[in-house]
Motif scaffolding. Structure first.
Motif, PDB file in Angstrom:
ATOM      1  N   ARG A  91      30.927  29.064   9.826  1.00  0.00           N
ATOM      2  CA  ARG A  91      32.275  29.375  10.165  1.00  0.00           C
ATOM      3  C   ARG A  91      32.404  29.427  11.872  1.00  0.00           C
ATOM      4  NH1 ARG A  91      34.472  33.048   5.306  1.00  0.00           N
ATOM      5  NH2 ARG A  91      34.622  31.476   3.711  1.00  0.00           N
ATOM      6  N   CYS A 118      30.910  30.773   3.608  1.00  0.00           N
ATOM      7  CA  CYS A 118      30.844  31.127   5.150  1.00  0.00           C
ATOM      8  C   CYS A 118      29.905  30.269   5.893  1.00  0.00           C
ATOM      9  CB  CYS A 118      30.573  32.668   5.047  1.00  0.00           C
ATOM     10  SG  CYS A 118      28.952  33.010   4.239  1.00  0.00           S
ATOM     11  N   ASP A 136      32.418  25.839  -0.010  1.00  0.00           N
ATOM     12  CA  ASP A 136      33.208  25.810   1.204  1.00  0.00           C
ATOM     13  C   ASP A 136      33.145  27.268   1.714  1.00  0.00           C
ATOM     14  OD1 ASP A 136      34.683  27.381  -0.769  1.00  0.00           O
ATOM     15  OD2 ASP A 136      36.586  26.391  -0.118  1.00  0.00           O
ATOM     16  N   HIS A 147      32.351  21.949   6.391  1.00  0.00           N
ATOM     17  CA  HIS A 147      32.180  23.441   6.266  1.00  0.00           C
ATOM     18  C   HIS A 147      31.562  23.751   4.991  1.00  0.00           C
ATOM     19  CE1 HIS A 147      35.885  22.009   3.872  1.00  0.00           C
ATOM     20  NE2 HIS A 147      35.432  22.762   3.085  1.00  0.00           N
TER      21      HIS A 147
END
Length: 596
Positions: A116, A62, A60, A138
């Motif tokens: 992100r 960047c 999870d 993500h």
């Protein structure tokens, strides 16, 4: 001779894969390190067929931008360094920019990532292809399937599924130990092997190494300038037949380093003998500018700028942690053990806690002192008084109070071998020979820690040496003299030895001198001499210690307990065996079924 030509990019990548991708565990290690560098808070690993059929790592972190996704699979492409200055102070796990390209050249590889702030995720399969839209909430997912599908010769060298999974499990453990703040999960063939929530170091070590390791380990926490060492080092009771439980991390990176291994082994030299290996999980924090991590394709080796300083720091930190005797805290109450007062008219050495022999100048005199030590000690009859700055054990144990000594008071002797005592927690059982052996050994070492005495040879020993040994002897003349050696050239390829340390006078002069010269390039001469000296002292202490079937009085047993509390490494004898054990009242109640 065939003409020289440039290699194709796919072949270059496959050659590089031979250095980076040795087996499925190598793939897992490289991708896990990238996930850690992406500031992930949770990482999931899915394996099939030991990682040969599939390795899927999701995080999870960047994520990767669309424009960088295809570039991630190119050689020498990285976001972690941009200049030589960055390379000299690497603080990330990965930095070479070769791993993903090498993996993609020998396996079907895809990367799905959503940076992100991006509207959706993008996916790229293999090198040279454009990214395509893909579903992902993500982070990043790296999916590696059919390892070595295009190089079947390499695939034949892989082991069984169970063996390859064991290597993957070990790679997972190393990253999980380095980052307890990241939640991690490992699944193999649909079965969850590890589910590790984010936690602190102690809990993560307990989950991966077992509570038994923590119960038999000493905490290490030492800081000196830019160096900091934390973690756990096991006691000899948890020693292993192999090095499978040894984890050392430098700035979060697992390493196998001969310098570090030697330093830790030296720290165990007085309590662990034979072919056993210690278990430890240690973390060294150091200025990244003083350590070179770019010396091995798999980044498993490092080189320190001040290697000697690091060696000494690790050695003393671990030795200090192991040297602290658990006997001093066995009772759980604050108690500072001190030497018992010798009775009026007794000689200075008439108590276990007050041994002050005169300096000795020969092995024979030292051995005599060791053998006579117990005779002096056993003649003592400590008084039953307690004065300021000293403690004398009473003949019989009083009621347990908050000031009770850690090992308590002696009650009886079992079959002339064990001492039975009671403390605030319950019952203590002591192996009197093993305990006395450790006390003698530590005191004999203290006696010889001053200026060493020397033995002058009646006829100098002339050794035929190599050019390197000759150069070492000339360069280290002062160090050798400080150890008790007087060595001078006796020809172009010969050395003359005129003196040796007195305690090692009975050793083979040629073998001893060559050993010292061979080690001088890697370690101080003091360590070589100390190791030889301690071997002799351990033997002398064993012969001088109280033997089985020797009847002791209650005051003598209490005097031995008090001395144990004041002696470093009193938990083990010179051979690594335990000297005492504690049985709590709760354990005794459970055994006798009280309250049930």
């Amino acid at each position: 001779m065939p003409a020289i030509h440039r290699l194709s990019d796919p072949l270059i990548n496959q050659i590089a894969a031979g250095e980076v991708v040795e087996r499925p565990a190598s793939v897992l290690k490289e991708v896990l390190e990238n996930a850690v560098d992406a500031d992930s808070q949770a990482i999931e690993v899915l394996l099939e067929a030991g990682g040969v059929r599939r390795i899927r790592i999701s995080d999870d972190g960047c994520g990767i931008d669309k424009g960088d996704l295809a570039l991630a699979l190119e050689r020498h492409a990285t976001s972690k360094i941009a200049s030589l200055e960055d390379l000299e102070s690497v603080a990330t796990m990965g930095f070479r920019g070769e791993a993903l390209a090498a993996i993609a050249s020998v396996a079907r590889t895809s990367i799905t990532s959503r940076a992100r702030g991006a509207g959706h995720a993008w996916r790229v399969e293999g090198t040279g292809r454009a990214p395509e839209p893909a579903p992902l909430n993500h982070g990043t997912v790296v999916d590696v399937q059919e390892l070595y599908y295009n190089t079947p010769a390499r695939r034949k060298f892989l082991k069984t599924e169970g063996t390859e999974f064991a290597h993957c499990d070990e790679a997972f453990r190393r990253v999980a130990l380095a980052r307890p703040d990241i939640a991690m999960q490992l699944t193999h063939n649909g079965r969850v092997s590890h589910r590790l929530p984010a936690s602190d170091m102690t809990r993560r070590v307990g989950l991966l190494m077992g509570d038994d390791f923590l119960e038999h380990a000493r905490a290490v926490s030492v800081e000196a300038g830019p160096l900091q060492l934390t973690g756990f080092a096991s006691l000899p009771a948890y020693s292993r037949a192999s090095r499978d439980a040894q984890y050392f991390f430098v700035n979060g990176r697992f390493v196998r380093d001969k310098l570090i291994t030697h330093a830790i082994r030296q720290a165990y030299r007085d309590i662990l003998h034979g072919s056993r290996h210690p278990a430890y999980v240690l973390f060294l924090q150091i200025d990244p500018r003083t350590v070179d991590v770019n010396v091995h394709p798999a980044k498993i080796e490092v080189r320190f700028r001040e290697s000697r300083a690091v060696h000494q720091f690790v050695y003393h930190a671990v030795e200090r942690a192991l040297g602290h005797s658990g006997a001093a805290e066995a009772g759980g109450d604050a108690f500072v053990p001190t030497a018992p007062v010798a009775p009026t008219g007794a000689p200075p050495a008439a108590a276990f806690g007050h041994y002050a022999p005169t300096p000795v100048q020969s092995p024979l005199a030292m051995e005599s002192a060791a053998r006579n030590y117990y005779d002096f000690a056993s003649s003592a009859r400590p008084t039953e008084s307690r004065t300021q700055g000293s403690y004398t054990a009473p003949a019989m144990p009083p009621e347990q109070t908050g000031e009770a000594p850690p090992l308590g008071f002696a009650l009886a002797q079992l079959h002339g071998v064990y001492i039975l005592a009671q403390n605030a927690q319950g019952m203590v059982l002591v192996d009197m020979h093993a305990a006395h052996e450790r006390i003698l050994y530590e005191r004999l070492k203290t006696v010889l820690d001053g200026t060493p005495s020397i033995q002058r040879l009646l006829i100098p020993a002339v050794l035929s040496v190599s050019a390197r040994e000759m150069a070492t002897a000339e360069a280290c003349e002062d160090a050798l003299a400080g150890m008790g050696f007087e060595i001078s050239p006796a020809g172009p390829t010969a050395l003359s030895v005129r003196t040796v340390p007195a305690l090692l006078a009975s050793a083979d002069v040629g073998e001893l001198t060559r050993s010292v010269l061979a080690e001088l390039d890697d370690m101080p001469a003091t360590e070589v001499i100390t190791a030889r000296r301690n071997e002799l002292l351990a033997t002398m202490a064993c012969h001088g210690a109280v033997r089985a079937n020797r009847t002791l009085t209650i005051p003598e047993m209490n005097a031995l307990l008090r001395q144990m509390e004041a002696t470093d490494r009193a938990d083990q004898c010179n051979h690594g065996r335990p000297t005492w054990t504690q049985f709590s009242m709760a354990e005794l109640d459970r055994f006798f079924l009280r309250g049930q």
